[in-house]
Motif scaffolding. Sequence first.
Motif, PDB file in Angstrom:
ATOM      1  N   UNK A  36      75.315  28.295 -59.914  1.00 27.31           N
ATOM      2  CA  UNK A  36      75.214  27.686 -61.239  1.00 27.31           C
ATOM      3  C   UNK A  36      74.240  26.509 -61.251  1.00 27.31           C
ATOM      4  N   UNK A  37      74.271  25.699 -60.201  1.00 31.45           N
ATOM      5  CA  UNK A  37      73.351  24.564 -60.141  1.00 31.45           C
ATOM      6  C   UNK A  37      71.907  25.041 -60.022  1.00 31.45           C
ATOM      7  N   UNK A  38      71.685  26.102 -59.259  1.00 28.65           N
ATOM      8  CA  UNK A  38      70.337  26.639 -59.124  1.00 28.65           C
ATOM      9  C   UNK A  38      69.842  27.203 -60.452  1.00 28.65           C
ATOM     10  N   UNK A  39      70.701  27.923 -61.148  1.00 26.35           N
ATOM     11  CA  UNK A  39      70.312  28.542 -62.420  1.00 26.35           C
ATOM     12  C   UNK A  39      70.024  27.514 -63.502  1.00 26.35           C
ATOM     13  N   UNK A  40      70.711  26.390 -63.479  1.00 25.77           N
ATOM     14  CA  UNK A  40      70.533  25.393 -64.537  1.00 25.77           C
ATOM     15  C   UNK A  40      69.418  24.399 -64.229  1.00 25.77           C
ATOM     16  N   UNK A  41      68.867  24.486 -63.032  1.00 27.91           N
ATOM     17  CA  UNK A  41      67.838  23.521 -62.629  1.00 27.91           C
ATOM     18  C   UNK A  41      66.579  23.710 -63.482  1.00 27.91           C
TER      19      UNK A  41
ATOM     20  N   UNK B 110      72.436  16.120 -61.511  1.00 27.67           N
ATOM     21  CA  UNK B 110      73.619  16.589 -62.223  1.00 27.67           C
ATOM     22  C   UNK B 110      74.731  15.580 -61.963  1.00 27.67           C
ATOM     23  N   UNK B 111      75.168  14.897 -63.008  1.00 29.62           N
ATOM     24  CA  UNK B 111      76.284  13.965 -62.870  1.00 29.62           C
ATOM     25  C   UNK B 111      77.574  14.772 -62.790  1.00 29.62           C
ATOM     26  N   UNK B 112      78.462  14.364 -61.876  1.00 31.36           N
ATOM     27  CA  UNK B 112      79.683  15.134 -61.668  1.00 31.36           C
ATOM     28  C   UNK B 112      80.837  14.672 -62.548  1.00 31.36           C
ATOM     29  N   UNK B 113      80.607  13.643 -63.362  1.00 30.86           N
ATOM     30  CA  UNK B 113      81.641  13.196 -64.292  1.00 30.86           C
ATOM     31  C   UNK B 113      80.974  12.467 -65.450  1.00 30.86           C
ATOM     32  N   UNK B 114      81.676  12.442 -66.571  1.00 32.39           N
ATOM     33  CA  UNK B 114      81.137  11.727 -67.725  1.00 32.39           C
ATOM     34  C   UNK B 114      81.000  10.236 -67.412  1.00 32.39           C
ATOM     35  N   UNK B 115      81.935   9.716 -66.617  1.00 34.09           N
ATOM     36  CA  UNK B 115      81.887   8.302 -66.241  1.00 34.09           C
ATOM     37  C   UNK B 115      80.591   7.961 -65.495  1.00 34.09           C
ATOM     38  N   UNK B 116      80.183   8.832 -64.587  1.00 33.07           N
ATOM     39  CA  UNK B 116      78.985   8.524 -63.802  1.00 33.07           C
ATOM     40  C   UNK B 116      77.700   8.625 -64.623  1.00 33.07           C
TER      41      UNK B 116
ATOM     42  N   UNK C 195      70.563  16.253 -70.749  1.00 29.94           N
ATOM     43  CA  UNK C 195      69.779  17.402 -71.221  1.00 29.94           C
ATOM     44  C   UNK C 195      70.544  18.095 -72.339  1.00 29.94           C
ATOM     45  N   UNK C 196      70.068  19.222 -72.783  1.00 27.02           N
ATOM     46  CA  UNK C 196      70.655  19.870 -73.954  1.00 27.02           C
ATOM     47  C   UNK C 196      71.865  20.747 -73.644  1.00 27.02           C
ATOM     48  N   UNK C 197      72.348  20.740 -72.407  1.00 28.09           N
ATOM     49  CA  UNK C 197      73.500  21.585 -72.073  1.00 28.09           C
ATOM     50  C   UNK C 197      74.314  20.970 -70.929  1.00 28.09           C
ATOM     51  N   UNK C 198      75.579  21.309 -70.900  1.00 27.98           N
ATOM     52  CA  UNK C 198      76.405  20.936 -69.764  1.00 27.98           C
ATOM     53  C   UNK C 198      76.484  22.111 -68.812  1.00 27.98           C
ATOM     54  N   UNK C 199      76.904  21.836 -67.593  1.00 31.77           N
ATOM     55  CA  UNK C 199      77.144  22.877 -66.599  1.00 31.77           C
ATOM     56  C   UNK C 199      78.662  22.955 -66.454  1.00 31.77           C
ATOM     57  N   UNK C 200      79.239  24.000 -67.012  1.00 35.37           N
ATOM     58  CA  UNK C 200      80.696  24.124 -67.062  1.00 35.37           C
ATOM     59  C   UNK C 200      81.182  25.040 -65.958  1.00 35.37           C
TER      60      UNK C 200
ATOM     61  N   UNK D 138      83.753  27.376 -64.061  1.00 34.66           N
ATOM     62  CA  UNK D 138      84.821  28.239 -64.588  1.00 34.66           C
ATOM     63  C   UNK D 138      86.200  27.629 -64.336  1.00 34.66           C
ATOM     64  N   UNK D 139      86.941  27.407 -65.426  1.00 36.11           N
ATOM     65  CA  UNK D 139      88.280  26.800 -65.337  1.00 36.11           C
ATOM     66  C   UNK D 139      88.247  25.480 -64.578  1.00 36.11           C
ATOM     67  N   UNK D 140      87.139  24.763 -64.698  1.00 35.21           N
ATOM     68  CA  UNK D 140      87.000  23.527 -63.936  1.00 35.21           C
ATOM     69  C   UNK D 140      86.308  22.441 -64.730  1.00 35.21           C
ATOM     70  N   UNK D 141      85.837  21.415 -64.042  1.00 38.27           N
ATOM     71  CA  UNK D 141      85.217  20.279 -64.720  1.00 38.27           C
ATOM     72  C   UNK D 141      83.822  20.614 -65.246  1.00 38.27           C
ATOM     73  N   UNK D 142      83.338  19.722 -66.022  1.00 36.58           N
ATOM     74  CA  UNK D 142      82.004  19.833 -66.619  1.00 36.58           C
ATOM     75  C   UNK D 142      81.057  18.911 -65.853  1.00 36.58           C
ATOM     76  N   UNK D 143      79.842  19.414 -65.600  1.00 43.08           N
ATOM     77  CA  UNK D 143      78.803  18.583 -65.001  1.00 43.08           C
ATOM     78  C   UNK D 143      77.740  18.300 -66.062  1.00 43.08           C
ATOM     79  N   UNK D 144      77.000  17.230 -65.850  1.00 42.66           N
ATOM     80  CA  UNK D 144      76.072  16.755 -66.865  1.00 42.66           C
ATOM     81  C   UNK D 144      74.650  16.666 -66.306  1.00 42.66           C
ATOM     82  N   UNK D 145      73.839  17.705 -66.507  1.00 45.12           N
ATOM     83  CA  UNK D 145      72.441  17.628 -66.070  1.00 45.12           C
ATOM     84  C   UNK D 145      71.715  16.514 -66.835  1.00 45.12           C
ATOM     85  N   UNK D 146      70.935  15.725 -66.097  1.00 46.39           N
ATOM     86  CA  UNK D 146      70.238  14.580 -66.694  1.00 46.39           C
ATOM     87  C   UNK D 146      68.804  14.540 -66.204  1.00 46.39           C
ATOM     88  N   UNK D 147      67.906  14.161 -67.079  1.00 42.14           N
ATOM     89  CA  UNK D 147      66.468  14.138 -66.813  1.00 42.14           C
ATOM     90  C   UNK D 147      65.939  12.748 -67.085  1.00 42.14           C
ATOM     91  N   UNK D 148      64.950  12.339 -66.325  1.00 44.19           N
ATOM     92  CA  UNK D 148      64.334  11.021 -66.517  1.00 44.19           C
ATOM     93  C   UNK D 148      62.832  11.167 -66.502  1.00 44.19           C
TER      94      UNK D 148
END
Length: 198
Positions: free
Chosen positions: A109-114, A159-165, A177-182, A184-194
């Motif tokens: 999933x991380x590779x596909x969303x990169x 990819x931030x591993x929590x909303x807090x980070x 970015x325009x999408x989260x990395x969800x 399956x049945x788990x937490x959400x990650x937050x791809x971020x670009x600078x």
Amino acid sequence: MSVAIRAAGEGDRELVVRLLDEAFQDDPVSGWVFPDAEYRRTTHHKLMAAFTDAVLADGRIDLAEDGAACALWLSVPAEAHVADGEDEAVGLRELVDPDNERVETIARLMSESHPAGRVHEYLWMIGVAPDRQGEGLGAALIRHVLDRCDREGLPAYLEASSERSTKLYERLGYTFTDHTLDLPDGPRMYPMWREPRS
């Protein structure tokens, strides 16, 4: 905060693996990959070792001189190779925990969303010893590379591993970015670009 930073070498491998293992034991993504806490305590270090070895081979690990924090960076070319990511995900699972499908799933999933199309610096992981968190070590390690990115006109990604980070990364110039990395049945990650700053 002034932090003495040096590039880690092969001789620092065990320190980096131990640091990442301790820093990510309670991380929501690590908890998803290894849901049983006792199993995580005995197996999680294998995943951190695989990440460390990959970055020692193909990237750069910056280490706080006192050994309390590290950042794993990869320089990513403009062209994406999703097929390679599939192969690497399978290989990672076989190396780390062959019966744990989640090791492969998260890598895939991380590779596909990169993001593809632009050369950039990828902050794969950053770990701070639990008893040293909140001192600014992580931010100092990230700024160390972002300063170079700004000088060279390079964007950066993570990819931030929590909303807090995400709040820390936003202060350093990253945007969601325009999408989260969800997972399956788990937490959400937050791809971020600078984008680089002039």
